[in-house]
Design a protein around this motif. Sequence first.
Motif, PDB file in Angstrom:
ATOM      1  N   PRO A  31     -17.295   6.229 -44.832  1.00  0.00           N
ATOM      2  CA  PRO A  31     -17.170   4.609 -45.002  1.00  0.00           C
ATOM      3  C   PRO A  31     -17.492   3.619 -43.789  1.00  0.00           C
ATOM      4  CG  PRO A  31     -15.349   5.511 -45.139  1.00  0.00           C
ATOM      5  CD  PRO A  31     -15.955   6.759 -45.093  1.00  0.00           C
ATOM      6  N   PRO A  32     -17.361   2.422 -43.815  1.00  0.00           N
ATOM      7  CA  PRO A  32     -17.558   1.709 -42.493  1.00  0.00           C
ATOM      8  C   PRO A  32     -16.455   2.066 -41.847  1.00  0.00           C
ATOM      9  CG  PRO A  32     -18.632   0.379 -44.281  1.00  0.00           C
ATOM     10  CD  PRO A  32     -17.991   1.777 -44.931  1.00  0.00           C
ATOM     11  N   LEU A  33     -16.368   2.011 -40.431  1.00  0.00           N
ATOM     12  CA  LEU A  33     -15.081   1.803 -39.702  1.00  0.00           C
ATOM     13  C   LEU A  33     -15.186   0.839 -38.576  1.00  0.00           C
ATOM     14  CD1 LEU A  33     -15.401   5.907 -38.962  1.00  0.00           C
ATOM     15  CD2 LEU A  33     -13.788   4.607 -40.529  1.00  0.00           C
ATOM     16  N   ASN A  34     -14.065   0.191 -38.311  1.00  0.00           N
ATOM     17  CA  ASN A  34     -13.884  -0.987 -37.584  1.00  0.00           C
ATOM     18  C   ASN A  34     -13.599  -0.499 -36.042  1.00  0.00           C
ATOM     19  OD1 ASN A  34     -13.814  -3.119 -36.176  1.00  0.00           O
ATOM     20  ND2 ASN A  34     -12.785  -4.409 -37.846  1.00  0.00           N
ATOM     21  N   PHE A  35     -14.137  -0.283 -35.076  1.00  0.00           N
ATOM     22  CA  PHE A  35     -13.704   0.072 -33.729  1.00  0.00           C
ATOM     23  C   PHE A  35     -13.428  -1.330 -32.809  1.00  0.00           C
ATOM     24  CE2 PHE A  35     -16.030   4.223 -34.542  1.00  0.00           C
ATOM     25  CZ  PHE A  35     -14.930   4.673 -35.206  1.00  0.00           C
ATOM     26  N   SER A  36     -13.486  -2.585 -33.616  1.00  0.00           N
ATOM     27  CA  SER A  36     -13.613  -3.637 -32.504  1.00  0.00           C
ATOM     28  C   SER A  36     -12.563  -4.166 -31.653  1.00  0.00           C
ATOM     29  CB  SER A  36     -13.919  -4.946 -33.565  1.00  0.00           C
ATOM     30  OG  SER A  36     -12.941  -5.261 -34.541  1.00  0.00           O
ATOM     31  N   ASN A  37     -11.293  -3.564 -32.223  1.00  0.00           N
ATOM     32  CA  ASN A  37     -10.095  -3.669 -31.160  1.00  0.00           C
ATOM     33  C   ASN A  37      -9.914  -2.281 -30.454  1.00  0.00           C
ATOM     34  OD1 ASN A  37      -9.800  -6.336 -32.343  1.00  0.00           O
ATOM     35  ND2 ASN A  37      -8.830  -5.240 -34.204  1.00  0.00           N
ATOM     36  N   GLU A  38     -10.653  -1.565 -30.404  1.00  0.00           N
ATOM     37  CA  GLU A  38     -10.425  -0.179 -29.750  1.00  0.00           C
ATOM     38  C   GLU A  38     -11.139  -0.048 -28.153  1.00  0.00           C
ATOM     39  OE1 GLU A  38      -7.917   1.027 -31.131  1.00  0.00           O
ATOM     40  OE2 GLU A  38      -8.334   0.303 -32.919  1.00  0.00           O
ATOM     41  N   ASN A  39     -10.417   0.609 -27.455  1.00  0.00           N
ATOM     42  CA  ASN A  39     -11.257   0.787 -26.035  1.00  0.00           C
ATOM     43  C   ASN A  39     -11.553   2.427 -25.919  1.00  0.00           C
ATOM     44  OD1 ASN A  39      -8.837   1.758 -25.343  1.00  0.00           O
ATOM     45  ND2 ASN A  39      -7.969  -0.126 -24.396  1.00  0.00           N
ATOM     46  N   LYS A  40     -10.936   3.013 -26.945  1.00  0.00           N
ATOM     47  CA  LYS A  40     -11.285   4.742 -26.819  1.00  0.00           C
ATOM     48  C   LYS A  40     -11.497   5.157 -28.329  1.00  0.00           C
ATOM     49  CE  LYS A  40     -10.018   9.018 -24.637  1.00  0.00           C
ATOM     50  NZ  LYS A  40     -11.148   8.693 -23.722  1.00  0.00           N
ATOM     51  N   VAL A  41     -12.205   5.874 -28.607  1.00  0.00           N
ATOM     52  CA  VAL A  41     -12.401   6.618 -29.876  1.00  0.00           C
ATOM     53  C   VAL A  41     -12.619   8.044 -29.889  1.00  0.00           C
ATOM     54  CG1 VAL A  41     -13.780   6.415 -32.216  1.00  0.00           C
ATOM     55  CG2 VAL A  41     -13.426   4.339 -30.895  1.00  0.00           C
ATOM     56  N   ILE A  42     -12.077   8.764 -30.402  1.00  0.00           N
ATOM     57  CA  ILE A  42     -11.974  10.258 -30.614  1.00  0.00           C
ATOM     58  C   ILE A  42     -12.308  10.644 -31.769  1.00  0.00           C
ATOM     59  CG2 ILE A  42     -11.089  12.404 -29.948  1.00  0.00           C
ATOM     60  CD1 ILE A  42     -11.633  10.763 -27.358  1.00  0.00           C
ATOM     61  N   LEU A  43     -13.164  11.609 -31.910  1.00  0.00           N
ATOM     62  CA  LEU A  43     -13.237  12.426 -33.385  1.00  0.00           C
ATOM     63  C   LEU A  43     -13.049  13.806 -33.264  1.00  0.00           C
ATOM     64  CD1 LEU A  43     -14.631  12.575 -36.281  1.00  0.00           C
ATOM     65  CD2 LEU A  43     -16.852  13.172 -35.090  1.00  0.00           C
ATOM     66  N   SER A  44     -12.429  14.142 -34.183  1.00  0.00           N
ATOM     67  CA  SER A  44     -11.883  15.587 -34.466  1.00  0.00           C
ATOM     68  C   SER A  44     -11.897  16.054 -35.624  1.00  0.00           C
ATOM     69  CB  SER A  44     -10.507  15.915 -33.557  1.00  0.00           C
ATOM     70  OG  SER A  44      -9.580  15.175 -34.364  1.00  0.00           O
ATOM     71  N   PHE A  45     -12.140  17.532 -35.908  1.00  0.00           N
ATOM     72  CA  PHE A  45     -12.391  17.939 -37.311  1.00  0.00           C
ATOM     73  C   PHE A  45     -12.167  19.010 -37.123  1.00  0.00           C
ATOM     74  CE2 PHE A  45     -16.642  17.508 -35.629  1.00  0.00           C
ATOM     75  CZ  PHE A  45     -17.218  18.768 -35.876  1.00  0.00           C
ATOM     76  N   GLU A  46     -11.981  19.892 -38.287  1.00  0.00           N
ATOM     77  CA  GLU A  46     -11.981  21.550 -38.474  1.00  0.00           C
ATOM     78  C   GLU A  46     -13.378  21.845 -39.204  1.00  0.00           C
ATOM     79  OE1 GLU A  46      -8.457  22.645 -40.251  1.00  0.00           O
ATOM     80  OE2 GLU A  46      -7.203  21.513 -38.881  1.00  0.00           O
ATOM     81  N   HIS A  47     -13.789  23.015 -38.763  1.00  0.00           N
ATOM     82  CA  HIS A  47     -14.926  23.633 -39.718  1.00  0.00           C
ATOM     83  C   HIS A  47     -14.994  25.096 -39.896  1.00  0.00           C
ATOM     84  CE1 HIS A  47     -16.199  24.718 -35.430  1.00  0.00           C
ATOM     85  NE2 HIS A  47     -17.049  25.546 -36.209  1.00  0.00           N
ATOM     86  N   ALA A  48     -15.690  25.580 -40.780  1.00  0.00           N
ATOM     87  CA  ALA A  48     -15.536  27.165 -41.056  1.00  0.00           C
ATOM     88  C   ALA A  48     -17.087  27.426 -41.410  1.00  0.00           C
ATOM     89  CB  ALA A  48     -14.730  27.383 -42.140  1.00  0.00           C
ATOM     90  N   TYR A  49     -17.532  28.536 -40.939  1.00  0.00           N
ATOM     91  CA  TYR A  49     -18.796  29.075 -40.938  1.00  0.00           C
ATOM     92  C   TYR A  49     -18.893  30.278 -40.437  1.00  0.00           C
ATOM     93  CZ  TYR A  49     -23.928  29.452 -40.040  1.00  0.00           C
ATOM     94  OH  TYR A  49     -25.248  29.852 -39.901  1.00  0.00           O
ATOM     95  N   ALA A  50     -19.918  31.176 -41.288  1.00  0.00           N
ATOM     96  CA  ALA A  50     -20.236  32.755 -40.642  1.00  0.00           C
ATOM     97  C   ALA A  50     -21.888  32.585 -40.890  1.00  0.00           C
ATOM     98  CB  ALA A  50     -19.792  33.611 -41.674  1.00  0.00           C
ATOM     99  N   GLN A  51     -22.215  33.250 -39.790  1.00  0.00           N
ATOM    100  CA  GLN A  51     -23.787  33.292 -40.010  1.00  0.00           C
ATOM    101  C   GLN A  51     -24.270  34.399 -40.843  1.00  0.00           C
ATOM    102  OE1 GLN A  51     -25.630  34.382 -36.034  1.00  0.00           O
ATOM    103  NE2 GLN A  51     -27.453  33.855 -36.682  1.00  0.00           N
ATOM    104  N   ARG A  52     -25.457  34.022 -41.433  1.00  0.00           N
ATOM    105  CA  ARG A  52     -25.773  35.107 -42.495  1.00  0.00           C
ATOM    106  C   ARG A  52     -27.036  35.701 -42.054  1.00  0.00           C
ATOM    107  NH1 ARG A  52     -26.712  33.731 -49.147  1.00  0.00           N
ATOM    108  NH2 ARG A  52     -26.930  35.805 -49.934  1.00  0.00           N
ATOM    109  N   TYR A  53     -27.296  37.049 -42.073  1.00  0.00           N
ATOM    110  CA  TYR A  53     -28.438  37.603 -41.463  1.00  0.00           C
ATOM    111  C   TYR A  53     -28.629  36.938 -40.134  1.00  0.00           C
ATOM    112  CZ  TYR A  53     -29.015  38.792 -46.294  1.00  0.00           C
ATOM    113  OH  TYR A  53     -28.719  39.343 -47.682  1.00  0.00           O
ATOM    114  N   ASN A  54     -29.801  36.580 -39.658  1.00  0.00           N
ATOM    115  CA  ASN A  54     -30.072  36.117 -38.355  1.00  0.00           C
ATOM    116  C   ASN A  54     -30.465  34.633 -38.450  1.00  0.00           C
ATOM    117  OD1 ASN A  54     -29.570  38.429 -36.469  1.00  0.00           O
ATOM    118  ND2 ASN A  54     -31.372  39.238 -37.399  1.00  0.00           N
TER     119      ASN A  54
END
Length: 214
Positions: free
Chosen positions: A10-33
């Motif tokens: 959704p829309p995010l308001n960073f107008s009052n920020e001077n630093k913004v960090i995005l972090s997240f978790e992911h899971a993935y396994a390669q299939r064949y090549n």
Amino acid sequence: MNQRDRLISPPLNFSNENKVILSFEHAYAQRYNQIDSLIILVSDNCGTSWSRVFAMGPDGNGIFETAPKTDLEFIPTSADDWCGVGWGADCIQLDLSAWAGKANCRIAFEAFNKLGNNLYIDNVVVSRSGVGITQLHNKTVTVSPNPSNGIFYITTPYLNQQKAEVYSIDGRLLFSKDFNSNNLIINLSSYPAGIYTLKIIANQQNYQIKLIKK
């Protein structure tokens, strides 16, 4: 083949920020090549145009993969299948401070599928050096035991009206309960082993935690 799917915030308001960090978790396994990839884009005009800030795919050695290569469909079934825990990649953190001071921002996660495997994203946090702006976090909600055979004991810091919801990995709502104490028992004994998402809504905040059923 070559399908692109986007998950857009959704829309995010960073107008009052001077630093913004995005972090997240992911899971993935390669299939064949096959070489699938994850692309992250940011918009400062509510999605009219986008800037690419990240792109990565597997190299066979775990630079992006969180589980070893497989010929099967990948479904994470334990904490070790996710980034930063078992085999493979660390979790990803991106500095989005170029968008600090701006309103109407959106973040898009784009999966580029080359007939490879499933890619999972969870626990997305947008923060200012660890202090949340818009975030889903679990610092004040505890679950025990986790993993569990099906019975989870939830403790929250609140005594007022709250709501608990549990979702399957494909987004189906499996459990919903309003409660007004700081303790709750959730019984998933009738559901198969796997990873579920617990969502606690309290004091106008959302807390999300992975539940692992053995």
